[in-house]
Each structure stands twice: as C-alpha cells, then as structure tokens.
Design a protein around this motif. Structure first.
Motif, PDB file in Angstrom:
ATOM      1  N   GLN A  64      15.220  -4.322  40.435  1.00  0.00           N
ATOM      2  CA  GLN A  64      13.928  -3.747  40.050  1.00  0.00           C
ATOM      3  C   GLN A  64      13.074  -4.781  39.331  1.00  0.00           C
ATOM      4  O   GLN A  64      13.575  -5.600  38.558  1.00  0.00           O
ATOM      5  N   ARG A  65      11.782  -4.700  39.577  1.00  0.00           N
ATOM      6  CA  ARG A  65      10.851  -5.595  38.886  1.00  0.00           C
ATOM      7  C   ARG A  65      10.989  -5.424  37.378  1.00  0.00           C
ATOM      8  O   ARG A  65      11.086  -4.315  36.876  1.00  0.00           O
ATOM      9  N   GLY A  66      10.987  -6.547  36.687  1.00  0.00           N
ATOM     10  CA  GLY A  66      11.080  -6.518  35.237  1.00  0.00           C
ATOM     11  C   GLY A  66      12.498  -6.439  34.702  1.00  0.00           C
ATOM     12  O   GLY A  66      12.705  -6.477  33.499  1.00  0.00           O
ATOM     13  N   LYS A  67      13.487  -6.346  35.571  1.00  0.00           N
ATOM     14  CA  LYS A  67      14.893  -6.281  35.149  1.00  0.00           C
ATOM     15  C   LYS A  67      15.585  -7.580  35.521  1.00  0.00           C
ATOM     16  O   LYS A  67      15.235  -8.238  36.496  1.00  0.00           O
ATOM     17  N   ASP A  68      16.578  -7.960  34.744  1.00  0.00           N
ATOM     18  CA  ASP A  68      17.314  -9.199  34.999  1.00  0.00           C
ATOM     19  C   ASP A  68      18.486  -9.003  35.949  1.00  0.00           C
ATOM     20  O   ASP A  68      18.956  -9.960  36.561  1.00  0.00           O
ATOM     21  N   GLU A  69      18.978  -7.762  36.032  1.00  0.00           N
ATOM     22  CA  GLU A  69      20.197  -7.520  36.789  1.00  0.00           C
ATOM     23  C   GLU A  69      20.229  -6.086  37.301  1.00  0.00           C
ATOM     24  O   GLU A  69      19.736  -5.175  36.665  1.00  0.00           O
ATOM     25  N   GLY A  70      20.823  -5.922  38.466  1.00  0.00           N
ATOM     26  CA  GLY A  70      21.128  -4.600  38.994  1.00  0.00           C
ATOM     27  C   GLY A  70      22.634  -4.489  39.129  1.00  0.00           C
ATOM     28  O   GLY A  70      23.339  -5.508  39.166  1.00  0.00           O
ATOM     29  N   ARG A  71      23.129  -3.255  39.193  1.00  0.00           N
ATOM     30  CA  ARG A  71      24.580  -3.096  39.272  1.00  0.00           C
ATOM     31  C   ARG A  71      24.927  -1.905  40.146  1.00  0.00           C
ATOM     32  O   ARG A  71      24.269  -0.864  40.087  1.00  0.00           O
ATOM     33  N   ILE A  72      25.967  -2.096  40.937  1.00  0.00           N
ATOM     34  CA  ILE A  72      26.498  -1.033  41.783  1.00  0.00           C
ATOM     35  C   ILE A  72      27.990  -0.949  41.501  1.00  0.00           C
ATOM     36  O   ILE A  72      28.686  -1.971  41.533  1.00  0.00           O
ATOM     37  N   GLN A  73      28.449   0.246  41.199  1.00  0.00           N
ATOM     38  CA  GLN A  73      29.872   0.464  40.988  1.00  0.00           C
ATOM     39  C   GLN A  73      30.310   1.615  41.883  1.00  0.00           C
ATOM     40  O   GLN A  73      29.600   2.617  41.990  1.00  0.00           O
ATOM     41  N   MET A  74      31.464   1.453  42.518  1.00  0.00           N
ATOM     42  CA  MET A  74      31.995   2.504  43.392  1.00  0.00           C
ATOM     43  C   MET A  74      33.492   2.616  43.189  1.00  0.00           C
ATOM     44  O   MET A  74      34.158   1.633  42.867  1.00  0.00           O
ATOM     45  N   VAL A  75      34.009   3.802  43.405  1.00  0.00           N
ATOM     46  CA  VAL A  75      35.447   4.030  43.474  1.00  0.00           C
ATOM     47  C   VAL A  75      35.692   4.717  44.807  1.00  0.00           C
ATOM     48  O   VAL A  75      34.993   5.673  45.161  1.00  0.00           O
ATOM     49  N   ILE A 135      18.344  -1.009  40.978  1.00  0.00           N
ATOM     50  CA  ILE A 135      18.269  -1.541  42.336  1.00  0.00           C
ATOM     51  C   ILE A 135      17.071  -0.889  43.022  1.00  0.00           C
ATOM     52  O   ILE A 135      17.033   0.330  43.202  1.00  0.00           O
ATOM     53  N   LYS A 136      16.097  -1.710  43.381  1.00  0.00           N
ATOM     54  CA  LYS A 136      14.847  -1.264  43.996  1.00  0.00           C
ATOM     55  C   LYS A 136      14.298  -0.028  43.296  1.00  0.00           C
ATOM     56  O   LYS A 136      13.996  -0.066  42.127  1.00  0.00           O
ATOM     57  N   ARG A 137      14.158   1.094  44.006  1.00  0.00           N
ATOM     58  CA  ARG A 137      13.549   2.297  43.421  1.00  0.00           C
ATOM     59  C   ARG A 137      14.534   3.162  42.637  1.00  0.00           C
ATOM     60  O   ARG A 137      14.155   4.196  42.092  1.00  0.00           O
ATOM     61  N   ILE A 138      15.778   2.754  42.581  1.00  0.00           N
ATOM     62  CA  ILE A 138      16.774   3.551  41.856  1.00  0.00           C
ATOM     63  C   ILE A 138      16.977   2.954  40.472  1.00  0.00           C
ATOM     64  O   ILE A 138      17.565   1.882  40.327  1.00  0.00           O
ATOM     65  N   GLY A 139      16.470   3.657  39.458  1.00  0.00           N
ATOM     66  CA  GLY A 139      16.664   3.224  38.076  1.00  0.00           C
ATOM     67  C   GLY A 139      18.094   3.479  37.647  1.00  0.00           C
ATOM     68  O   GLY A 139      18.777   2.597  37.134  1.00  0.00           O
ATOM     69  N   HIS A 140      18.572   4.701  37.872  1.00  0.00           N
ATOM     70  CA  HIS A 140      19.962   5.052  37.560  1.00  0.00           C
ATOM     71  C   HIS A 140      20.374   6.236  38.421  1.00  0.00           C
ATOM     72  O   HIS A 140      19.625   7.200  38.559  1.00  0.00           O
ATOM     73  N   LEU A 141      21.562   6.139  39.000  1.00  0.00           N
ATOM     74  CA  LEU A 141      22.119   7.218  39.808  1.00  0.00           C
ATOM     75  C   LEU A 141      23.617   7.252  39.619  1.00  0.00           C
ATOM     76  O   LEU A 141      24.284   6.220  39.726  1.00  0.00           O
ATOM     77  N   ASP A 142      24.151   8.406  39.303  1.00  0.00           N
ATOM     78  CA  ASP A 142      25.596   8.656  39.281  1.00  0.00           C
ATOM     79  C   ASP A 142      25.867   9.764  40.277  1.00  0.00           C
ATOM     80  O   ASP A 142      25.243  10.826  40.216  1.00  0.00           O
ATOM     81  N   LEU A 143      26.796   9.523  41.190  1.00  0.00           N
ATOM     82  CA  LEU A 143      27.120  10.509  42.209  1.00  0.00           C
ATOM     83  C   LEU A 143      28.632  10.563  42.375  1.00  0.00           C
ATOM     84  O   LEU A 143      29.279   9.520  42.491  1.00  0.00           O
ATOM     85  N   GLY A 184      14.076   5.938  47.694  1.00  0.00           N
ATOM     86  CA  GLY A 184      15.358   5.271  47.469  1.00  0.00           C
ATOM     87  C   GLY A 184      16.494   5.698  48.384  1.00  0.00           C
ATOM     88  O   GLY A 184      17.638   5.311  48.161  1.00  0.00           O
ATOM     89  N   LYS A 185      16.232   6.468  49.425  1.00  0.00           N
ATOM     90  CA  LYS A 185      17.297   6.909  50.336  1.00  0.00           C
ATOM     91  C   LYS A 185      17.951   5.711  51.020  1.00  0.00           C
ATOM     92  O   LYS A 185      19.171   5.587  51.029  1.00  0.00           O
ATOM     93  N   THR A 186      17.135   4.839  51.587  1.00  0.00           N
ATOM     94  CA  THR A 186      17.671   3.663  52.280  1.00  0.00           C
ATOM     95  C   THR A 186      18.324   2.715  51.289  1.00  0.00           C
ATOM     96  O   THR A 186      19.366   2.116  51.585  1.00  0.00           O
ATOM     97  N   THR A 187      17.760   2.584  50.113  1.00  0.00           N
ATOM     98  CA  THR A 187      18.358   1.735  49.083  1.00  0.00           C
ATOM     99  C   THR A 187      19.758   2.219  48.748  1.00  0.00           C
ATOM    100  O   THR A 187      20.695   1.421  48.627  1.00  0.00           O
ATOM    101  N   PHE A 188      19.924   3.534  48.606  1.00  0.00           N
ATOM    102  CA  PHE A 188      21.249   4.102  48.327  1.00  0.00           C
ATOM    103  C   PHE A 188      22.225   3.705  49.432  1.00  0.00           C
ATOM    104  O   PHE A 188      23.325   3.212  49.163  1.00  0.00           O
TER     105      PHE A 188
END
Length: 124
Positions: free
Chosen positions: A65-76, A18-26, A42-46
């Motif tokens: 992200q450019r060049g990617k087919d899909e972005g994903r966000i998962q939350m609990v 998603i935008k400037r975030i390639g991968h983030l787990d928090l 990527g602060k605002t993107t988060f």
C-alpha cells in the motif's frame, strides 16, 4: 481440524497493507468461501496473495500500500501429505527482497525450499 486426503486445505489467511487490503483475517478452516464486492475492492488482490505462485511475477514492492514500508501475508494450510504449515510472506517496499518462509505450524525448522514446497502443495 479440517482434513481431506490429497487436498490442500486453507485454514487461515491474514493480509496486511497489500494493495487495497489494509487488514484482513479469514478463517475458512477448509470450508468454501465466496468473495463478493464491488470493483476495485481487493478481490483479485486477495486471490493474488493466496495463489501468488500461479503468477509468473511474484509479489513485489508494487503490491505494498502507498505510504507503507511493508506488506505481510500469513497463511496456515493442511498439506496434502498431512501436517499443518505456516506461510509467512513479507513484501518489502523499495529495493528490499520479498521474504518467504514456510515451517510446520507447530513450530520447528524452516522448509528448505519454500517455493517448491508451496508449488507442490498447490498442485502447480
């Protein structure tokens, strides 16, 4: 397990492509977090990903992200009325629709009106 009466508690978030975030787990597990970085990191993107229902325009293909087919966000998160729920948002590139699903974290049936459910949980 983090709980607080009448509060929504974010326990886990994962963001991919998603935008400037390639991968983030928090895993804040109910604790406060501080987001600090230089501009365009990527602060605002988060925040858009976590609080995306506050925006008038939902997440869409310009977030992938450019060049990617899909972005994903998962939350609990822990819902104010009790119970942990898993949110899965698949942001598609091109003309495919963004897919939002919410279900109990332990499994079970999908929540029938996920946008309404999340708005209620976030107090929006």
């Amino acid at each position: 397990m983090a709980t607080a009466k009448n509060k929504t508690i974010l326990k886990y978030v994962s963001i991919d492509n998603i935008k400037r975030i390639g991968h983030l787990d928090l895993r804040p597990d109910g604790h406060s977090i501080l987001i600090k970085a230089k501009n365009e990191r990527g602060k605002t993107t988060f925040l858009d990903c976590v609080l995306q229902k506050k925006k008038k325009k939902p997440l869409n293909d310009d977030m992938v992200q450019r060049g990617k087919d899909e972005g994903r966000i998962q939350m609990v998160f822990t819902h104010p009325n009790g119970g942990d729920y898993k949110v899965d948002i698949q942001v598609k590139n091109q003309k495919e629709k963004t897919v939002l699903s919410v279900r109990p974290a332990s499994g079970g049936k999908l929540v029938p009106k996920p946008k309404e459910f999340l708005s209620n949980a976030a107090g929006i």
